[in-house]
Design a protein around this motif. Structure first.
Motif, PDB file in Angstrom:
ATOM      1  N   GLY A   1      41.046  32.469  44.261  1.00  0.00           N
ATOM      2  CA  GLY A   1      41.877  31.283  44.447  1.00  0.00           C
ATOM      3  C   GLY A   1      43.357  31.603  44.421  1.00  0.00           C
ATOM      4  N   GLY A   2      44.150  30.581  44.627  1.00  0.00           N
ATOM      5  CA  GLY A   2      45.600  30.735  44.603  1.00  0.00           C
ATOM      6  C   GLY A   2      46.179  30.895  45.988  1.00  0.00           C
ATOM      7  N   THR A   3      47.500  30.935  46.033  1.00  0.00           N
ATOM      8  CA  THR A   3      48.219  31.097  47.290  1.00  0.00           C
ATOM      9  C   THR A   3      48.543  32.565  47.494  1.00  0.00           C
ATOM     10  OG1 THR A   3      49.198  28.904  47.087  1.00  0.00           O
ATOM     11  CG2 THR A   3      50.312  30.462  48.550  1.00  0.00           C
TER      12      THR A   3
ATOM     13  N   LYS B   1      43.240  38.532  43.142  1.00  0.00           N
ATOM     14  CA  LYS B   1      43.721  37.846  41.943  1.00  0.00           C
ATOM     15  C   LYS B   1      43.334  36.375  42.029  1.00  0.00           C
ATOM     16  CE  LYS B   1      47.844  36.715  39.276  1.00  0.00           C
ATOM     17  NZ  LYS B   1      49.308  36.838  39.193  1.00  0.00           N
ATOM     18  N   ASN B   2      42.825  35.829  40.941  1.00  0.00           N
ATOM     19  CA  ASN B   2      42.505  34.409  40.895  1.00  0.00           C
ATOM     20  C   ASN B   2      43.775  33.662  40.517  1.00  0.00           C
ATOM     21  OD1 ASN B   2      41.315  31.958  40.899  1.00  0.00           O
ATOM     22  ND2 ASN B   2      40.035  32.295  39.109  1.00  0.00           N
ATOM     23  N   GLY B   3      44.648  33.502  41.496  1.00  0.00           N
ATOM     24  CA  GLY B   3      45.950  32.877  41.313  1.00  0.00           C
ATOM     25  C   GLY B   3      46.871  33.320  42.436  1.00  0.00           C
ATOM     26  N   ASN B   4      48.128  32.926  42.349  1.00  0.00           N
ATOM     27  CA  ASN B   4      49.099  33.280  43.387  1.00  0.00           C
ATOM     28  C   ASN B   4      49.322  34.783  43.410  1.00  0.00           C
ATOM     29  OD1 ASN B   4      49.274  30.551  43.789  1.00  0.00           O
ATOM     30  ND2 ASN B   4      51.193  30.313  42.703  1.00  0.00           N
ATOM     31  N   GLN B   5      49.498  35.319  44.620  1.00  0.00           N
ATOM     32  CA  GLN B   5      49.633  36.763  44.775  1.00  0.00           C
ATOM     33  C   GLN B   5      50.430  37.076  46.035  1.00  0.00           C
ATOM     34  OE1 GLN B   5      45.803  38.733  45.125  1.00  0.00           O
ATOM     35  NE2 GLN B   5      46.562  40.518  44.046  1.00  0.00           N
TER      36      GLN B   5
ATOM     37  N   ALA C   1      44.058  43.219  41.794  1.00  0.00           N
ATOM     38  CA  ALA C   1      43.853  41.969  41.065  1.00  0.00           C
ATOM     39  C   ALA C   1      45.122  41.491  40.380  1.00  0.00           C
ATOM     40  CB  ALA C   1      42.744  42.145  40.033  1.00  0.00           C
ATOM     41  N   ASN C   2      46.247  42.113  40.661  1.00  0.00           N
ATOM     42  CA  ASN C   2      47.499  41.696  40.059  1.00  0.00           C
ATOM     43  C   ASN C   2      48.626  42.010  41.033  1.00  0.00           C
ATOM     44  OD1 ASN C   2      49.328  40.697  38.181  1.00  0.00           O
ATOM     45  ND2 ASN C   2      48.294  41.678  36.466  1.00  0.00           N
TER      46      ASN C   2
ATOM     47  N   ASP D   1      39.725  44.277  60.734  1.00  0.00           N
ATOM     48  CA  ASP D   1      39.284  42.954  60.307  1.00  0.00           C
ATOM     49  C   ASP D   1      40.224  42.344  59.266  1.00  0.00           C
ATOM     50  OD1 ASP D   1      37.012  42.914  61.900  1.00  0.00           O
ATOM     51  OD2 ASP D   1      35.776  43.875  60.363  1.00  0.00           O
ATOM     52  N   PHE D   2      40.504  41.058  59.432  1.00  0.00           N
ATOM     53  CA  PHE D   2      41.252  40.276  58.452  1.00  0.00           C
ATOM     54  C   PHE D   2      40.368  39.123  58.017  1.00  0.00           C
ATOM     55  CE2 PHE D   2      43.962  36.550  57.578  1.00  0.00           C
ATOM     56  CZ  PHE D   2      44.594  37.010  56.443  1.00  0.00           C
ATOM     57  N   THR D   3      40.142  39.005  56.699  1.00  0.00           N
ATOM     58  CA  THR D   3      39.292  37.945  56.164  1.00  0.00           C
ATOM     59  C   THR D   3      40.093  37.179  55.127  1.00  0.00           C
ATOM     60  OG1 THR D   3      37.328  39.316  56.466  1.00  0.00           O
ATOM     61  CG2 THR D   3      37.115  37.405  55.011  1.00  0.00           C
ATOM     62  N   ASN D   4      40.149  35.863  55.290  1.00  0.00           N
ATOM     63  CA  ASN D   4      40.829  35.004  54.332  1.00  0.00           C
ATOM     64  C   ASN D   4      39.774  34.122  53.681  1.00  0.00           C
ATOM     65  OD1 ASN D   4      42.584  33.477  52.861  1.00  0.00           O
ATOM     66  ND2 ASN D   4      43.591  32.527  54.591  1.00  0.00           N
ATOM     67  N   ASN D   5      39.400  34.508  52.447  1.00  0.00           N
ATOM     68  CA  ASN D   5      38.382  33.723  51.724  1.00  0.00           C
ATOM     69  C   ASN D   5      39.069  32.615  50.988  1.00  0.00           C
ATOM     70  OD1 ASN D   5      36.232  35.259  52.650  1.00  0.00           O
ATOM     71  ND2 ASN D   5      36.358  36.678  50.954  1.00  0.00           N
TER      72      ASN D   5
END
Length: 70
Positions: free
Chosen positions: A52-54, A33-37, A10-11, A66-70
């Motif tokens: 969220g975030g980039t 992480k809810n933000g850029n990572q 998450a960071n 498996d690769f998942t992009n939420n």
């Protein structure tokens, strides 16, 4: 990581050596992480990008299952 492990990041994730989640399967790494990572340039068995975030690949990333992009 042991078999059937889930690692949530998450960071910032810094690798000071070798990290490979793929030998003992099915392991999952979740960048949540809810933000850029930054996504560590490593080998993953299952990789999930969540929240969220980039999300930016910090180099070559290999996903064996498996690769998942939420």
């Amino acid at each position: 990581m042991g078999t059937n492990s889930v690692l949530k990041i998450a960071n910032t994730f810094t690798v000071d050596g070798t990290f490979n989640s793929s030998p003992l399967v099915p392991n999952t790494v979740i960048y949540n992480k809810n933000g850029n990572q930054n996504i560590a340039a490593e080998t993953y068995y299952n990789l999930i990008l969540a929240e969220g975030g980039t999300k930016t690949m910090a180099g070559s990333v290999f996903v064996n299952n498996d690769f998942t992009n939420n």
